[in-house]
Design an enzyme around this catalytic site. Structure first.
Site, PDB file in Angstrom:
ATOM      1  N   TYR A 103      34.662  38.829  39.296  1.00  0.00           N
ATOM      2  CA  TYR A 103      35.337  38.017  40.542  1.00  0.00           C
ATOM      3  C   TYR A 103      35.928  38.273  41.126  1.00  0.00           C
ATOM      4  O   TYR A 103      36.971  38.701  40.143  1.00  0.00           O
ATOM      5  CB  TYR A 103      35.613  36.487  39.988  1.00  0.00           C
ATOM      6  N   ASP A 157      41.238  45.350  41.427  1.00  0.00           N
ATOM      7  CA  ASP A 157      41.411  44.436  41.542  1.00  0.00           C
ATOM      8  C   ASP A 157      42.708  43.279  39.723  1.00  0.00           C
ATOM      9  O   ASP A 157      41.843  43.484  39.336  1.00  0.00           O
ATOM     10  CB  ASP A 157      40.251  43.813  41.419  1.00  0.00           C
ATOM     11  N   LYS A 198      48.865  35.903  40.371  1.00  0.00           N
ATOM     12  CA  LYS A 198      49.407  35.396  39.542  1.00  0.00           C
ATOM     13  C   LYS A 198      50.726  35.498  39.162  1.00  0.00           C
ATOM     14  O   LYS A 198      51.354  34.774  39.718  1.00  0.00           O
ATOM     15  CB  LYS A 198      47.931  35.310  38.408  1.00  0.00           C
TER      16      LYS A 198
HETATM   17  P1  KE4 Z   1      42.747  33.413  43.333  1.00  0.00           P
HETATM   18  O1  KE4 Z   1      42.841  33.491  45.006  1.00  0.00           O
HETATM   19  O2  KE4 Z   1      42.671  32.463  42.459  1.00  0.00           O
HETATM   20  O3  KE4 Z   1      44.105  33.390  43.337  1.00  0.00           O
HETATM   21  O4  KE4 Z   1      43.013  34.979  42.990  1.00  0.00           O
HETATM   22  C1  KE4 Z   1      41.632  35.435  42.910  1.00  0.00           C
HETATM   23  C2  KE4 Z   1      41.189  36.473  41.651  1.00  0.00           C
HETATM   24  C3  KE4 Z   1      40.855  37.433  42.244  1.00  0.00           C
HETATM   25  N1  KE4 Z   1      40.622  38.514  41.705  1.00  0.00           N
HETATM   26  C4  KE4 Z   1      40.258  38.343  40.345  1.00  0.00           C
HETATM   27  C5  KE4 Z   1      40.374  39.296  38.909  1.00  0.00           C
HETATM   28  C6  KE4 Z   1      40.860  36.954  39.470  1.00  0.00           C
HETATM   29  O5  KE4 Z   1      40.918  36.356  38.182  1.00  0.00           O
HETATM   30  C7  KE4 Z   1      40.978  35.342  41.003  1.00  0.00           C
HETATM   31  C8  KE4 Z   1      41.010  34.507  40.029  1.00  0.00           C
HETATM   32  N2  KE4 Z   1      40.800  34.774  38.616  1.00  0.00           N
HETATM   33  C9  KE4 Z   1      40.140  32.706  38.523  1.00  0.00           C
HETATM   34  C10 KE4 Z   1      40.294  32.944  36.871  1.00  0.00           C
HETATM   35  N3  KE4 Z   1      39.464  33.925  36.379  1.00  0.00           N
HETATM   36  C11 KE4 Z   1      41.078  31.660  39.173  1.00  0.00           C
HETATM   37  C12 KE4 Z   1      40.909  30.201  38.736  1.00  0.00           C
HETATM   38  C13 KE4 Z   1      39.933  29.509  39.485  1.00  0.00           C
HETATM   39  O6  KE4 Z   1      39.355  29.931  40.229  1.00  0.00           O
HETATM   40  O7  KE4 Z   1      40.585  27.976  39.931  1.00  0.00           O
END
Ligand code: KE4
Length: 430
Positions: free
Chosen positions: A145, A240, A268
């Protein structure tokens, strides 16, 4: 049984105003049953919900709170910065300070651009790779993701896998056609895609340690194999590290595995809980970004003073206290061994993947090395386990396709409590 009256009534109200009552799908507890708990406060290793329930916290805002919640230094820095006004939309010194720290801490980054989320970071990195190479296609991996950018909602993990819609409606056929997918940990599949799309692939983007299909580690030589395939075919390798960055080591997974990507995306932990993302890499690539280069990317609140003040405190601490990573590993190993003992005692042979302060207990007897094996888990059983852990005072990710994130606030004593809650919860679902 937990009292959830206040959370229940807040959820009913929220659902009338916000789609599904939440501002991010995975928070809705859809995959585990029951209604989400509305959190009122958190401090150190503990979350407190609106009904006054207290939990040991193993999500830590999906990664950012690696030093525990409501850390004094960060609070102080943010309140100082707030007095000077939250945002100017103009360059500030602290953006230089944070950029300097990222360049110092992340081995492959020579220049970095701040954005406001991990999604913005990955979207921008892909656009830059396409602009730099003049090619359109990308390779991503099933179960990974990279945020909710259109190019990534193909065979995606995390919340999309949790909701069972790994290919989201609304993504155009044209966009989807430019995203090629391969199973994680399978180099032959990548070679095949490269052969069938000669000189058309701009980048390969990967979570160097996957967290969004549950925690899945790269097999021996896998990341090195991707690096080699990219070098041989003029493809950019993008790590990523939104999740692994500053978590697995100061320099993230690229430091742990000693494989250098061309671009890295971050998020994060950088913001210490404030909305911050970033992407960076070699100068010759990053200098293609506007205003110095032709690839456009912008953001009203990118690098804003409040987020930079929190980020500077967070990254400075991690940069000066490398012992954080050994401490996290020791506690994680204790918890992993405790869970393994519990499984053995109860005659269960579920599998666990863990690295540093990331860990997932998979409700399958298969070794989980990719999305297909992750999907053999009994997600209904996971849902029962999740709710049992809540009853036993431990808050874990409300999805089998997520990782746990430890913080330094979790000491040996709390580790024992987590192991005990795990035993009781596993026993209750037997
Ligand atoms: P954000 O746009 O949510 O800040 O980041 C996206 C993203 C990009 N790359 C990786 C490897 C990520 O894990 C994420 C976001 N992680 C999720 C939890 N697995 C965010 C939680 C959510 O969607 O509320």
């Amino acid at each position: 049984m937990l009292i959830k009256e206040k959370s229940k009534s807040l959820f009913e109200k929220a659902k009338n105003l916000i789609p599904g009552g939440v501002n991010s799908p995975v928070r809705a507890f859809k995959a585990v049953g029951g209604d989400p708990l509305f959190i009122k406060a958190a401090k150190g290793a503990y979350l407190y919900d609106e009904d006054g329930n207290k939990f040991i916290e193993l999500i830590n805002s999906w990664g950012p709170m690696i030093l525990g919640h409501a850390r004094d230094e960060i609070e102080k820095a943010v309140s100082e910065s707030l007095k000077l006004s939250p945002s100017f939309g103009a360059p500030t010194e602290n953006e230089i300070n944070v950029a300097e720290l990222i360049v110092e801490m992340v081995p492959s980054i020579e220049k970095v651009r701040m954005v406001n989320s991990g999604t913005e970071a990955t979207m921008s990195a892909i656009r830059l790779a396409r602009g730099f190479t003049g090619r359109d296609k990308i390779i991503k991996f099933e179960g990974c993701y990279h945020g909710h950018g259109d190019s990534f909602l193909i065979a995606a993990g995390s919340g999309v896998a949790t909701m069972g819609t790994p290919d989201s409606p609304g993504v155009t056929k044209g966009t989807a056609a430019d995203t090629l997918t391969a199973p994680y940990n399978n180099l032959e599949a990548v070679d095949k895609l490269i052969q069938n799309n000669k000189r058309e692939i701009a980048a390969i983007i990967i979570e160097p340690v996957a967290g969004n299909m549950g925690c899945v580690l790269p097999g021996k030589g896998y990341l090195e194999g991707l690096r080699k395939a990219c070098d041989e075919n003029d493809i950019l390798l993008i790590f990523d590290e939104v999740m692994t960055g500053f978590r697995l080591a100061k320099g993230g997974a690229q430091e742990v595995f000693n494989v250098m990507p061309d671009l890295t995306t971050l998020g994060k932990i950088i913001g210490g809980g404030m909305p911050v993302g970033a992407y960076g890499g070699k100068k010759e690539i990053m200098d293609h970004i506007s205003p110095i280069g032709p690839v456009y990317q912008a953001g009203t609140l990118s690098g804003n003073p409040i987020a930079m003040s929190a980020g500077f405190e967070m990254l400075s601490y991690l940069n000066q206290h490398n012992e954080v990573y050994t401490q996290l590993q020791e506690v994680a190993t204790k918890i992993e061994n405790g869970i393994k003992d519990n499984l053995h005692q109860l005659g269960m042979s579920y599998s666990i993947n863990s690295i540093g302060s990331m860990m997932t207990l998979f409700f399958t007897e298969e070794k989980v090395t990719n999305f297909d094996s992750a999907k053999t888990t009994d997600t209904a059983l996971f849902g029962k386990y999740f709710n049992a852990m809540l009853e036993n005072g431990v808050y874990i990710a409300p999805s089998q396709f997520e990782s746990l994130f430890l913080s330094t606030s979790i000491d040996e004593k709390l580790a024992d409590q987590i192991i005990d809650a795990n035993f009781k919860s596993l026993k209750s679902i037997l």
